[in-house]
Motif scaffolding. Sequence first.
Motif, mmCIF file in Angstrom:
data_model
loop_
_atom_site.group_PDB
_atom_site.id
_atom_site.type_symbol
_atom_site.label_atom_id
_atom_site.label_comp_id
_atom_site.label_asym_id
_atom_site.label_seq_id
_atom_site.Cartn_x
_atom_site.Cartn_y
_atom_site.Cartn_z
ATOM 1 N N ARG A 197 0.745 -1.078 -0.014
ATOM 2 C CA ARG A 197 0.032 0.088 0.026
ATOM 3 C C ARG A 197 0.816 1.239 0.057
ATOM 4 N N THR A 198 1.905 1.216 0.606
ATOM 5 C CA THR A 198 2.695 2.303 0.800
ATOM 6 C C THR A 198 3.475 2.714 -0.525
ATOM 7 N N ASP A 199 4.087 1.750 -1.064
ATOM 8 C CA ASP A 199 4.880 1.950 -2.503
ATOM 9 C C ASP A 199 3.827 2.356 -3.368
ATOM 10 N N THR A 200 2.592 1.924 -3.397
ATOM 11 C CA THR A 200 1.448 2.255 -4.656
ATOM 12 C C THR A 200 1.237 3.695 -4.049
ATOM 13 N N ARG A 201 0.978 3.951 -3.008
ATOM 14 C CA ARG A 201 0.449 5.438 -2.614
ATOM 15 C C ARG A 201 1.743 6.402 -2.906
ATOM 16 N N CYS A 202 3.174 6.032 -2.677
ATOM 17 C CA CYS A 202 4.085 6.928 -3.091
ATOM 18 C C CYS A 202 4.072 7.193 -4.525
ATOM 19 N N PHE A 203 3.708 6.159 -5.337
ATOM 20 C CA PHE A 203 3.755 6.253 -6.825
ATOM 21 C C PHE A 203 2.698 7.129 -6.891
ATOM 22 N N GLU A 204 1.452 7.264 -6.541
ATOM 23 C CA GLU A 204 0.255 7.705 -6.918
ATOM 24 C C GLU A 204 0.509 9.284 -6.404
ATOM 25 N N GLU A 205 1.165 9.722 -5.316
ATOM 26 C CA GLU A 205 1.346 10.911 -4.664
ATOM 27 C C GLU A 205 2.785 11.512 -5.487
ATOM 28 N N GLN A 206 3.512 10.735 -6.166
ATOM 29 C CA GLN A 206 4.670 11.166 -6.794
ATOM 30 C C GLN A 206 5.601 11.717 -5.970
ATOM 31 N N ILE A 207 5.976 10.889 -4.755
ATOM 32 C CA ILE A 207 6.917 11.100 -3.875
ATOM 33 C C ILE A 207 7.826 9.823 -3.874
ATOM 34 N N GLU A 208 9.236 10.244 -3.525
ATOM 35 C CA GLU A 208 10.135 8.899 -3.660
ATOM 36 C C GLU A 208 10.228 8.094 -2.516
ATOM 37 N N ALA A 209 9.790 8.744 -1.459
ATOM 38 C CA ALA A 209 9.756 7.689 -0.216
ATOM 39 C C ALA A 209 8.971 8.235 0.926
#
Length: 805
Positions: A197-209
Motif C-alpha cells: 500500500r505504501t509503495d503504491t501510494r508513493c507512486f500515486e502521490e509522486q513522492i520518492e519515499a
Amino acid sequence: MYIAHVRELDKEIQPVNAHLLGVQRLAEQFGGKLGLKHVAGLAGLLHDLGKYSDRFQQYIDVVAFHPEWPQPKRGEVDHSTAGGRLLFSLLHHKESTFCEKLLAEIVGNAILSHHSNLQDYLSPEIKSDYLRRVQDTNLPEYELAVERFYQDTMSEEELIHYIHTAVDELEKFTNRTPEQSFFLTKYIFSCLVDADRTDTRCFEEQIEAEESTDHLLLFDTYYRRLIDQLATFKGKNNPSERINMLRAQMSEQCDVFATERPSGIYTLSIPTGGGKTLASLRYALRHARKYKKQRIIYVVPYTTIIEQNADEVRKILKDNEHILEHHSNIIEDESNGLEDGDEADDGLITNKEKLKLARDNWDSPIIFTTLVQFLNVFYAKGNRNTRRMHNLSHSVIVFDEVQKVPIHCISLFNEALNFLKQEAHCSVLLCTATQPTLEGVKHSLLKDRDGEIVPNLSEVAKAFKRVELIDHTKVPMTNETLADWIHDEVHGWGSTLVILNTKSVVKDLYKRLKDGPLPVYHLSTSMCAAHRKQKLEEIRHLLDQQIPFICVTTQLIEAGVDVSFKCVIRSLAGLDSVAQAAGRCNRHGEDVSRNVYIINHTEEAISRLEEIKVGKDVSSHVLARFKKKADQYEGNLLLPKAMSEYFRYYYTRMETNLNYYVKEIDKEMTKLLMSLSQENDYVTHYQKKNGTRFPLILNGSYKTAAEHFKVIDQNTTSVLVPYGGGKELIAQLNSGAWLEDVSKFFRQAQQYTVNLYSQEREQLIRDNAIVTHLDGMIYELKENWYSDEYGVDLKGEGGMDFMGW
C-alpha cells in the motif's frame, strides 16, 4: 514495459519490476525489525508476479487506456496466486527441510492473501484454500509470468540465493510452536500489506519515499518537557499535599524501573487518582530512550479515555502533530465475495483506491487507540487492521484499565502480549488500580517476576483512601425510587454522579431528573468524541466552581476520566467497576472522606450482558463475606486483597468463556489458530478422508477465525455526525471536491464519528437518515438524527434541540 499500476490523474505507468523491488525494499525494512529482512522481502518480491501475464497486461490496458471499450469484470485476472505457487514449487517437497516448507507456507499465504484475508491451511470443511491456490488453481500463463520475472526483476540464481538467506533467518527465529507460527504469519502479512500500500501510494502521490521521523530525538524532547511539567506540580500548594507526595514518589519509581529492568510485561497498580497517566508516560519515555523503542502506544478500553489522555499528553509534550488518536476505522475493508481477493487491485488507482491506500498504519511516535482496535490487529478480518501489526514491534505498549479486556478475549489477549514480549521486542505495562489475575488462567500471561513497579501496594492504597463504600443493595431500586431518593438527598450530597449499567435506564433516569431543581447532564457512547469532550468540559467547570449538579451516565466515565464528585451512586456490577466508580469521588482528597453508594437496580436488562451479570453476582458474594469478616479484607474492599479474590472467583465462574468460542463451528478460537497437528481434529478428518498424511506444517483456519472474530458481540459501523467540526467535514464531502489529504481527513473525522450497531444502522437507513459518500465507503448522519442531549437519536427528533423546541 510491463504495467503494475496506472495513475488515473496523468496515466503515468508504474512498471511491474519497479513496484516489486519497491515493495521488497519496504518489506525488508519492516521485517528486519525482527531479524526477518529476507523473509518479509521475499513476500514483497513475489507478491505481484502474476502481473507479468499477458492476460493481466491486456486487462490493465483496457481498464486504464480504453474506457470506451467493453470493460472486463473487475478482478477477473488472478495475479496473486503465481508468487505463492512459485515458492511452493521451489520449497515444498518430501526432501525439503522443516524451515523450507514453513517459509513456503508463511510467505506464500501472505502473497496469496495480500488483497483479502489470510487463507485457511485447513478449514472446518476439511479443505485447504492454501493448497488449492498453490496446486490446483488454473493459471494458464504461470510459466510465462515466471520467465518474465526472471528476465525483468531478478534472475533465478539470485532468487534461489535470496530464498536460502530467508530460510537461514527463519531457522534462527522459529521455535516451531503453532502459537509463534500464527503470529509470525500475521507479521509477515502485515509487512507485505503495508509495503504494498505504501509503495503504491508513493507512486500515486509522486513522492520518492515516506518521510521518517526521528522518534528517539522526539522522545528526548518529550521527556524533558514532562520532567519540567512535573517540577511545576511540586511547587503548587494543595490541600491534598500527602497525596501529591505519593504521586511524585510513584512517578519517580516508574522512572527508575524503566531504566533498571529490560523489556517485559510489568504492572503499574497505582490507585485511582494516583497520577497513572503521567507516571506511565514517564516510564514509557524513559524506557523508550534507554532501549531505543520506536513508538509508544496507549491502549484504552473506551474512546472517552483516548480523548482525555491524548489531550493531557499533548498539552504537556507541547505537540499536536505526532500524537495520533485512533478511535476506529472511518472506512472498513470491503468483502465483495470474489474468491481470491484480486478485485482490490486492478492496476488503476482510482479515487476509491486512494482511500484504501491512505496512511493509516500506526507509524506515529505516540498513538492512543482502543482495545477493540488493538485486538483487531491480530485477529479481525480486513488487511487494513493487519497492516498495522509490524508497527507494534519495538514499542512500549501501555494498557490503561487492563481489567476491561472482554472476558471472551482473555486468552487471545494473553497470547498476543506474549508474542509482543518474546518475539517483537516490546515492553508492556498493565496499568490499573484493579489489577486482574491474567497469569492464573489457562492461556496465561507471561508476566515478569517481581514485575509490579509500586512496592507496598496495600499501604499505598490505604493512604489513598478517600471514600466509604456504602452497601445500599438490601432494598432493590427502580428508576422511580432512585429519582425520588436523589431528589430528597442531593442538596446534602452536592455534585452527584450516577452510573448505571445500560444506556436505556440512563436515558430514562436523565429524563426523570432533568426537570428538577439542579442542572442534570447526560453522557453516552451515542455521542461523538467531540460532543462528550464538550460535555465533560462543562461538567468540570461546575465541579471547579463547586456548583451542585447531577450527572447520569453509563460506565464510560469510570475508566480514566479525571473528574471528582462529592457523591457517587453505582449500580451493582463487578467489584473492579465499583472501585473505578469510587475513583470519581473525592478523587483528589478535597474532603477527608465522601460516600459511594452501591445500589441494586431492578430495571436494567442485563440478562444478555453476561460479564456484567456474573460480575454483579460475584460482587454480591464478596460483599456478603465482607459483612461477616471485614478484618480479612483489612476493613476495605478497595484494597488489592479483595480485588484479587474477586478476580479469582470471577475467572473461575467465567472459565469456559475465557477462550473465544465460535459457536457456529463449535470450536475455540485458539484451536482454530494455534494447535499442533496431532491435537487438531480437522487434520485427523483430512487424513481419514484422503487416506494420506496432511502435507502441510501449518493447519490453522486463519480465514475462518478472522471472519468470526468480534471483540464486541455486535458489529458496528462508524458514521460521521453533524456536530461541531463534523458539519464542516460533511460539507466537504457534499461539495463533491476530491479530498486532497485523505489521511488528514480521517484524523479529523475521528472526533466526529459514532459507532452504530447493525440494527441501529439498518433502522437509520430505512428512515433515510444516512447518506453515503465515496461509493458507500463513508456514512453521514443527517442533522435531525443527532441530538444535543443524547447524541444519535433514532427517532429523528434531534434537530428540535438546536431549534430550541
